[in-house]
Design a protein around this motif. Structure first.
Motif, PDB file in Angstrom:
ATOM      1  N   VAL A  74     -14.037   4.013   4.969  1.00 35.37           N
ATOM      2  CA  VAL A  74     -13.981   4.073   6.426  1.00 35.37           C
ATOM      3  C   VAL A  74     -15.387   3.802   6.942  1.00 35.37           C
ATOM      4  N   PHE A  75     -15.502   2.777   7.762  1.00 36.56           N
ATOM      5  CA  PHE A  75     -16.788   2.414   8.353  1.00 36.56           C
ATOM      6  C   PHE A  75     -16.711   2.641   9.857  1.00 36.56           C
ATOM      7  N   LEU A  76     -17.697   3.328  10.403  1.00 39.92           N
ATOM      8  CA  LEU A  76     -17.778   3.503  11.847  1.00 39.92           C
ATOM      9  C   LEU A  76     -18.492   2.294  12.435  1.00 39.92           C
ATOM     10  N   ASN A  77     -17.979   1.809  13.549  1.00 37.16           N
ATOM     11  CA  ASN A  77     -18.568   0.660  14.219  1.00 37.16           C
ATOM     12  C   ASN A  77     -18.292   0.760  15.705  1.00 37.16           C
ATOM     13  N   ARG A  78     -19.150   0.181  16.500  1.00 36.16           N
ATOM     14  CA  ARG A  78     -19.017   0.284  17.952  1.00 36.16           C
ATOM     15  C   ARG A  78     -17.786  -0.460  18.483  1.00 36.16           C
ATOM     16  N   ASN A  79     -17.448  -1.605  17.878  1.00 37.84           N
ATOM     17  CA  ASN A  79     -16.322  -2.405  18.372  1.00 37.84           C
ATOM     18  C   ASN A  79     -15.707  -3.176  17.212  1.00 37.84           C
ATOM     19  N   LYS A  80     -14.692  -3.981  17.524  1.00 35.76           N
ATOM     20  CA  LYS A  80     -14.048  -4.765  16.461  1.00 35.76           C
ATOM     21  C   LYS A  80     -14.518  -6.214  16.443  1.00 35.76           C
ATOM     22  N   THR A  82     -17.755  -7.217  15.790  1.00 35.41           N
ATOM     23  CA  THR A  82     -18.731  -7.424  14.720  1.00 35.41           C
ATOM     24  C   THR A  82     -18.358  -6.586  13.502  1.00 35.41           C
ATOM     25  N   ALA A  83     -18.855  -7.010  12.354  1.00 35.19           N
ATOM     26  CA  ALA A  83     -18.628  -6.244  11.124  1.00 35.19           C
ATOM     27  C   ALA A  83     -19.627  -5.089  11.072  1.00 35.19           C
ATOM     28  N   PRO A  84     -19.207  -3.929  10.584  1.00 36.90           N
ATOM     29  CA  PRO A  84     -20.144  -2.810  10.464  1.00 36.90           C
ATOM     30  C   PRO A  84     -21.294  -3.170   9.519  1.00 36.90           C
ATOM     31  N   LEU A  85     -22.492  -2.747   9.873  1.00 40.55           N
ATOM     32  CA  LEU A  85     -23.661  -3.076   9.056  1.00 40.55           C
ATOM     33  C   LEU A  85     -23.540  -2.511   7.647  1.00 40.55           C
ATOM     34  N   ALA A  86     -22.994  -1.307   7.503  1.00 34.57           N
ATOM     35  CA  ALA A  86     -22.841  -0.716   6.170  1.00 34.57           C
ATOM     36  C   ALA A  86     -21.875  -1.539   5.318  1.00 34.57           C
ATOM     37  N   MET A  87     -20.829  -2.069   5.921  1.00 30.30           N
ATOM     38  CA  MET A  87     -19.883  -2.896   5.180  1.00 30.30           C
ATOM     39  C   MET A  87     -20.536  -4.215   4.771  1.00 30.30           C
ATOM     40  N   ARG A  88     -21.287  -4.806   5.681  1.00 28.61           N
ATOM     41  CA  ARG A  88     -21.988  -6.049   5.355  1.00 28.61           C
ATOM     42  C   ARG A  88     -22.994  -5.828   4.233  1.00 28.61           C
ATOM     43  N   ALA A  89     -23.717  -4.708   4.283  1.00 30.08           N
ATOM     44  CA  ALA A  89     -24.696  -4.405   3.240  1.00 30.08           C
ATOM     45  C   ALA A  89     -24.010  -4.212   1.894  1.00 30.08           C
ATOM     46  N   ALA A  96     -19.251  -6.248  -3.531  1.00 30.81           N
ATOM     47  CA  ALA A  96     -17.970  -5.556  -3.689  1.00 30.81           C
ATOM     48  C   ALA A  96     -17.573  -4.915  -2.372  1.00 30.81           C
ATOM     49  N   LEU A  97     -16.273  -4.715  -2.249  1.00 32.49           N
ATOM     50  CA  LEU A  97     -15.706  -4.058  -1.080  1.00 32.49           C
ATOM     51  C   LEU A  97     -14.483  -3.285  -1.539  1.00 32.49           C
ATOM     52  N   ASN A  98     -14.244  -2.149  -0.930  1.00 34.02           N
ATOM     53  CA  ASN A  98     -13.085  -1.344  -1.311  1.00 34.02           C
ATOM     54  C   ASN A  98     -11.794  -2.106  -1.044  1.00 34.02           C
ATOM     55  N   GLU A  99     -10.740  -1.761  -1.807  1.00 37.62           N
ATOM     56  CA  GLU A  99      -9.428  -2.397  -1.624  1.00 37.62           C
ATOM     57  C   GLU A  99      -8.900  -2.195  -0.214  1.00 37.62           C
ATOM     58  N   HIS A 100      -9.078  -1.003   0.289  1.00 34.16           N
ATOM     59  CA  HIS A 100      -8.593  -0.662   1.626  1.00 34.16           C
ATOM     60  C   HIS A 100      -9.788  -0.309   2.496  1.00 34.16           C
ATOM     61  N   PRO A 162      -2.743   1.177   3.105  1.00 34.53           N
ATOM     62  CA  PRO A 162      -2.496   2.613   3.127  1.00 34.53           C
ATOM     63  C   PRO A 162      -3.774   3.391   2.831  1.00 34.53           C
ATOM     64  N   ILE A 163      -3.915   4.512   3.491  1.00 36.83           N
ATOM     65  CA  ILE A 163      -5.089   5.358   3.303  1.00 36.83           C
ATOM     66  C   ILE A 163      -4.666   6.614   2.565  1.00 36.83           C
ATOM     67  N   ASP A 164      -5.357   6.912   1.492  1.00 35.16           N
ATOM     68  CA  ASP A 164      -5.170   8.173   0.788  1.00 35.16           C
ATOM     69  C   ASP A 164      -6.371   9.040   1.125  1.00 35.16           C
ATOM     70  N   ILE A 165      -6.142  10.112   1.858  1.00 35.02           N
ATOM     71  CA  ILE A 165      -7.221  10.950   2.361  1.00 35.02           C
ATOM     72  C   ILE A 165      -8.096  11.497   1.235  1.00 35.02           C
ATOM     73  N   ASN A 166      -7.530  11.600   0.031  1.00 35.70           N
ATOM     74  CA  ASN A 166      -8.298  12.117  -1.112  1.00 35.70           C
ATOM     75  C   ASN A 166      -9.239  11.079  -1.704  1.00 35.70           C
ATOM     76  N   GLU A 167      -9.071   9.803  -1.354  1.00 38.61           N
ATOM     77  CA  GLU A 167      -9.909   8.730  -1.897  1.00 38.61           C
ATOM     78  C   GLU A 167     -10.810   8.093  -0.863  1.00 38.61           C
ATOM     79  N   VAL A 168     -10.898   8.666   0.312  1.00 39.81           N
ATOM     80  CA  VAL A 168     -11.682   8.058   1.400  1.00 39.81           C
ATOM     81  C   VAL A 168     -13.161   8.339   1.208  1.00 39.81           C
ATOM     82  N   SER A 169     -13.951   7.292   1.370  1.00 42.10           N
ATOM     83  CA  SER A 169     -15.400   7.476   1.383  1.00 42.10           C
ATOM     84  C   SER A 169     -15.951   6.834   2.644  1.00 42.10           C
TER      85      SER A 169
END
Length: 169
Positions: A74-80, A82-89, A96-100, A162-169
């Motif tokens: 889950v990445f926090l971002n101001r809007n949809k 632009t891509a979140p900076l953490a995701m781009r990094a 690599a990027l998470n499956e979900h 799908p989001i599994d709350i136990n696997e969210v980072s």
């Protein structure tokens, strides 16, 4: 009872003729700008358009594709837009990027409280096969934003990834 997750606003416009008149006015201005700038395509404006099309195709069909690792991010971002900076990094440095992936925007509205039925708006961003979903959580200025509670609310939503709350980072 209203669903706690909405895809579009369910409020009706009290004056549709006013919205249509405003949209018509803005469309007229936009079409005038488009017509004025179409003549510039033959004078060199075609080059940035071609570069943008090539870059978009390259990013969409990039080979080898980015490695998708198990889990949900889950990445926090101001809007949809632009891509979140953490995701781009993550993609640039780890390749690599998470499956979900859930991109979450928190908006504070100019009302004291937002009901649970109007709190969450989910968008698949136009691609239903990329594993990336955007959600906007709307809060009133008197509401206390609670990101873990919003993620738990998204977990039960019918979304592309799908989001599994136990696997969210």
């Amino acid at each position: 009872a209203a669903s706690p997750i909405t895809r579009r606003s369910s409020k009706r416009c009290p004056r549709p003729w006013l919205v249509a008149a405003g949209a018509g006015f803005l469309l007229t201005i936009d079409l005038l700008f488009l017509a004025a700038n179409l003549t510039k395509i033959t004078h060199g404006a075609w080059l940035p358009l071609v570069i943008a099309i090539i870059a978009f195709k390259y990013l969409r069909d990039h080979k080898p594709p980015v490695t998708r690792v198990p889990g949900t991010a889950v990445f926090l971002n101001r809007n949809k837009i632009t891509a979140p900076l953490a995701m781009r990094a993550s993609v640039e440095h780890l390749h690599a990027l998470n499956e979900h992936v859930m991109i979450l925007s928190i908006h504070t509205l100019a009302v004291p409280h937002v009901t649970a039925a109007d709190r969450l708006v989910i968008d698949d961003l136009g691609y239903t096969d990329d594993g990336i979903t955007h959600a906007t959580a709307r809060f009133g200025y008197m509401d206390q934003p609670n990101v873990p509670a919003i993620v738990r609310q998204i977990e039960g939503a019918p979304i592309e990834s799908p989001i599994d709350i136990n696997e969210v980072s």
